[in-house]
Scaffold this active site. Sequence first.
Site, PDB file in Angstrom:
ATOM      1  N   CYS A 111       0.817  -1.225   0.000  1.00 34.99           N
ATOM      2  CA  CYS A 111       0.000   0.000   0.000  1.00 34.99           C
ATOM      3  C   CYS A 111       0.849   1.273   0.000  1.00 34.99           C
ATOM      4  CB  CYS A 111      -0.939   0.024   1.192  1.00 34.99           C
ATOM      5  SG  CYS A 111      -1.998  -1.420   1.293  1.00 34.99           S
ATOM      6  N   HIS A 249      -3.109   7.211   2.498  1.00 29.66           N
ATOM      7  CA  HIS A 249      -3.540   5.912   1.994  1.00 29.66           C
ATOM      8  C   HIS A 249      -4.913   5.605   2.596  1.00 29.66           C
ATOM      9  CE1 HIS A 249      -3.941   1.779   1.072  1.00 29.66           C
ATOM     10  NE2 HIS A 249      -3.671   1.354   2.296  1.00 29.66           N
ATOM     11  N   ASN A 279     -10.107  -0.231   0.075  1.00 37.11           N
ATOM     12  CA  ASN A 279      -8.643  -0.152   0.046  1.00 37.11           C
ATOM     13  C   ASN A 279      -8.144  -0.726  -1.282  1.00 37.11           C
ATOM     14  OD1 ASN A 279      -5.892  -0.479   0.391  1.00 37.11           O
ATOM     15  ND2 ASN A 279      -6.037  -1.376   2.425  1.00 37.11           N
TER      16      ASN A 279
HETATM   17  N1  ACO Z   1     -18.820  -8.070   9.776  1.00 35.36           N
HETATM   18  C1  ACO Z   1     -19.285  -8.241  11.017  1.00 35.36           C
HETATM   19  N2  ACO Z   1     -18.499  -8.590  12.032  1.00 35.36           N
HETATM   20  C2  ACO Z   1     -17.180  -8.759  11.793  1.00 35.36           C
HETATM   21  C3  ACO Z   1     -16.638  -8.590  10.501  1.00 35.36           C
HETATM   22  C4  ACO Z   1     -17.517  -8.240   9.468  1.00 35.36           C
HETATM   23  N3  ACO Z   1     -17.117  -8.058   8.191  1.00 35.36           N
HETATM   24  N4  ACO Z   1     -15.317  -8.834  10.554  1.00 35.36           N
HETATM   25  C5  ACO Z   1     -15.026  -9.124  11.825  1.00 35.36           C
HETATM   26  N5  ACO Z   1     -16.158  -9.088  12.578  1.00 35.36           N
HETATM   27  C6  ACO Z   1     -16.312  -9.357  14.003  1.00 35.36           C
HETATM   28  C7  ACO Z   1     -15.200 -10.198  14.576  1.00 35.36           C
HETATM   29  O1  ACO Z   1     -15.435 -11.566  14.334  1.00 35.36           O
HETATM   30  C8  ACO Z   1     -15.306  -9.860  16.044  1.00 35.36           C
HETATM   31  O2  ACO Z   1     -16.374 -10.592  16.608  1.00 35.36           O
HETATM   32  P1  ACO Z   1     -16.265 -11.181  18.103  1.00 35.36           P
HETATM   33  O3  ACO Z   1     -16.106  -9.971  18.975  1.00 35.36           O
HETATM   34  O4  ACO Z   1     -17.553 -11.894  18.275  1.00 35.36           O
HETATM   35  O5  ACO Z   1     -15.058 -12.059  18.110  1.00 35.36           O
HETATM   36  C9  ACO Z   1     -15.738  -8.396  16.031  1.00 35.36           C
HETATM   37  O6  ACO Z   1     -16.257  -8.141  14.713  1.00 35.36           O
HETATM   38  C10 ACO Z   1     -14.605  -7.430  16.297  1.00 35.36           C
HETATM   39  O7  ACO Z   1     -13.498  -7.825  15.475  1.00 35.36           O
HETATM   40  P2  ACO Z   1     -12.157  -7.009  15.463  1.00 35.36           P
HETATM   41  O8  ACO Z   1     -11.184  -7.667  14.553  1.00 35.36           O
HETATM   42  O9  ACO Z   1     -11.756  -6.744  16.877  1.00 35.36           O
HETATM   43  O10 ACO Z   1     -12.684  -5.643  14.808  1.00 35.36           O
HETATM   44  P3  ACO Z   1     -11.929  -4.287  14.637  1.00 35.36           P
HETATM   45  O11 ACO Z   1     -12.665  -3.222  15.315  1.00 35.36           O
HETATM   46  O12 ACO Z   1     -10.467  -4.445  14.900  1.00 35.36           O
HETATM   47  O13 ACO Z   1     -12.111  -4.043  13.083  1.00 35.36           O
HETATM   48  C11 ACO Z   1     -10.857  -4.214  11.063  1.00 35.36           C
HETATM   49  C12 ACO Z   1     -11.577  -4.976  12.158  1.00 35.36           C
HETATM   50  C13 ACO Z   1     -11.870  -3.376  10.314  1.00 35.36           C
HETATM   51  C14 ACO Z   1     -10.237  -5.216  10.103  1.00 35.36           C
HETATM   52  C15 ACO Z   1      -9.790  -3.307  11.695  1.00 35.36           C
HETATM   53  O14 ACO Z   1      -8.985  -4.028  12.596  1.00 35.36           O
HETATM   54  C16 ACO Z   1      -8.927  -2.682  10.662  1.00 35.36           C
HETATM   55  O15 ACO Z   1      -9.378  -1.955   9.800  1.00 35.36           O
HETATM   56  N6  ACO Z   1      -7.633  -2.904  10.717  1.00 35.36           N
HETATM   57  C17 ACO Z   1      -6.739  -2.395   9.733  1.00 35.36           C
HETATM   58  C18 ACO Z   1      -6.618  -3.405   8.679  1.00 35.36           C
HETATM   59  C19 ACO Z   1      -6.430  -2.808   7.324  1.00 35.36           C
HETATM   60  O16 ACO Z   1      -6.839  -1.707   7.039  1.00 35.36           O
HETATM   61  N7  ACO Z   1      -5.823  -3.578   6.500  1.00 35.36           N
HETATM   62  C20 ACO Z   1      -5.637  -3.170   5.179  1.00 35.36           C
HETATM   63  C21 ACO Z   1      -4.343  -3.579   4.697  1.00 35.36           C
HETATM   64  S1  ACO Z   1      -3.057  -2.748   5.439  1.00 35.36           S
HETATM   65  C22 ACO Z   1      -3.142  -1.246   4.909  1.00 35.36           C
HETATM   66  O17 ACO Z   1      -3.633  -1.018   3.865  1.00 35.36           O
HETATM   67  C23 ACO Z   1      -2.666  -0.228   5.813  1.00 35.36           C
END
Ligand code: ACO
Length: 361
Positions: A111, A249, A279
């Site tokens: 990215c 980004h 993304n």
């Molecule tokens: N829909 C509904 N629920 C979901 C989903 C979904 N699509 N995905 C995960 N959940 C659930 C999980 O199972 C979890 O449930 P539980 O509490 O019963 O176990 C709950 O939601 C919370 O999950 P977390 O992983 O703690 O959620 P978080 O608030 O961290 O959000 C996310 C997840 C959106 C992926 C976040 O961590 C994030 O955006 N991280 C950055 C990742 C990123 O942007 N990567 C891109 C590549 S790197 C880059 O480009 C910089």
Amino acid sequence: MRNVEITGWGKCMPPNVLSNHDLEQLVDTSDDWITTRTGIKERRISHVEASELAAVAGLRALAAAGKTVDDVDLLMVATCSGDSIIPSTASVVQKRMETWNAAAMDLNAACSGFVYGLVVGTNMIRGGTYQTVLLVGTEKLHHLLDFTDRSTCILFGDGAGAVVLEGSDESAGVLASDLGTDGSAGHVLEVPVDGTMGDRGHPDPAMCGISMEGQEIFRRAVTKMSESSLIALDKAGLRLDDVDLLIPHQANSRIIDATARRLGLDGAKVYVNIQSYGNTSAATVPVALTEALEDGRISPGDIVLFAAFGGGLTWGSLVYKWGSRVTPLGKSDAELPPPDRNTLELLRPNFDFFGLPERMA
Ligand code: ACO
């Protein structure tokens, strides 16, 4: 030292849309969850290869710069989901665009690839090796998406953006930059079975898709994008107050908000278009730049700060003083061929390989 300016810009977003409501029909998720956790409302799914998106974006950027394909002497393609390793995606893009006078190479910093490319291109021109650099960020990330994993399949999309870099005698252009990598944390975001390390015929298809530690990425992205921005501003002899627009980004609107908060930057000075495209990795920054210009968000003399973070783990930022021109010199008539399949049909190979999404099983 010679200044280096962005003289052309363009984007190519494939027309097929995958909305949050479409995803609700596939996986156990909701529009509300995706919107509040990521800011994404929809993303694009490409019916063509990353090279074809790149070629159209590149032709549009060249037209905006008033240049022809013959003027390009270096073509760089930032991508982590290109058509092939050999030939490089840049070679394929050269063939599609017919930029026969250009050396062509890929640049993979995930990215952060486009910001890395801006720094490489700038220094190629400053060093006198090249005069006109076409830098494209292009991705067909949906190829890597496992729709049995709701935590990753909602985040990514396809698209391309491009800029033309040229040497300039104006007192504008690239002022300073900062790049960094922490390879010891590469596993935090990876495609586990890939490249020469990959086990051909690995029994678990899930290992062939994007795997990540979401919260770890989140934390590191906010820290590194803000730290890097301050380093680049310091090198430029500027302060945060001098910044007119941050183009970050687009990984997650909460990452963007938290970065701006950590920097103490007013949200009105941050460009966000993640709601429309998700993304798109190396493509987010040039696409956001193109739309910021189209939306009139950049004025002559503005200080624009670019910041990115991605797989590797990599990060980078670049401070840029916009020149006198904020409108394109010309318009290309390059277009993608119309899609021959609907969005769901385009995702069928993913379902066949990774497994059917929960709600289709
Ligand atoms: N829909 C509904 N629920 C979901 C989903 C979904 N699509 N995905 C995960 N959940 C659930 C999980 O199972 C979890 O449930 P539980 O509490 O019963 O176990 C709950 O939601 C919370 O999950 P977390 O992983 O703690 O959620 P978080 O608030 O961290 O959000 C996310 C997840 C959106 C992926 C976040 O961590 C994030 O955006 N991280 C950055 C990742 C990123 O942007 N990567 C891109 C590549 S790197 C880059 O480009 C910089």
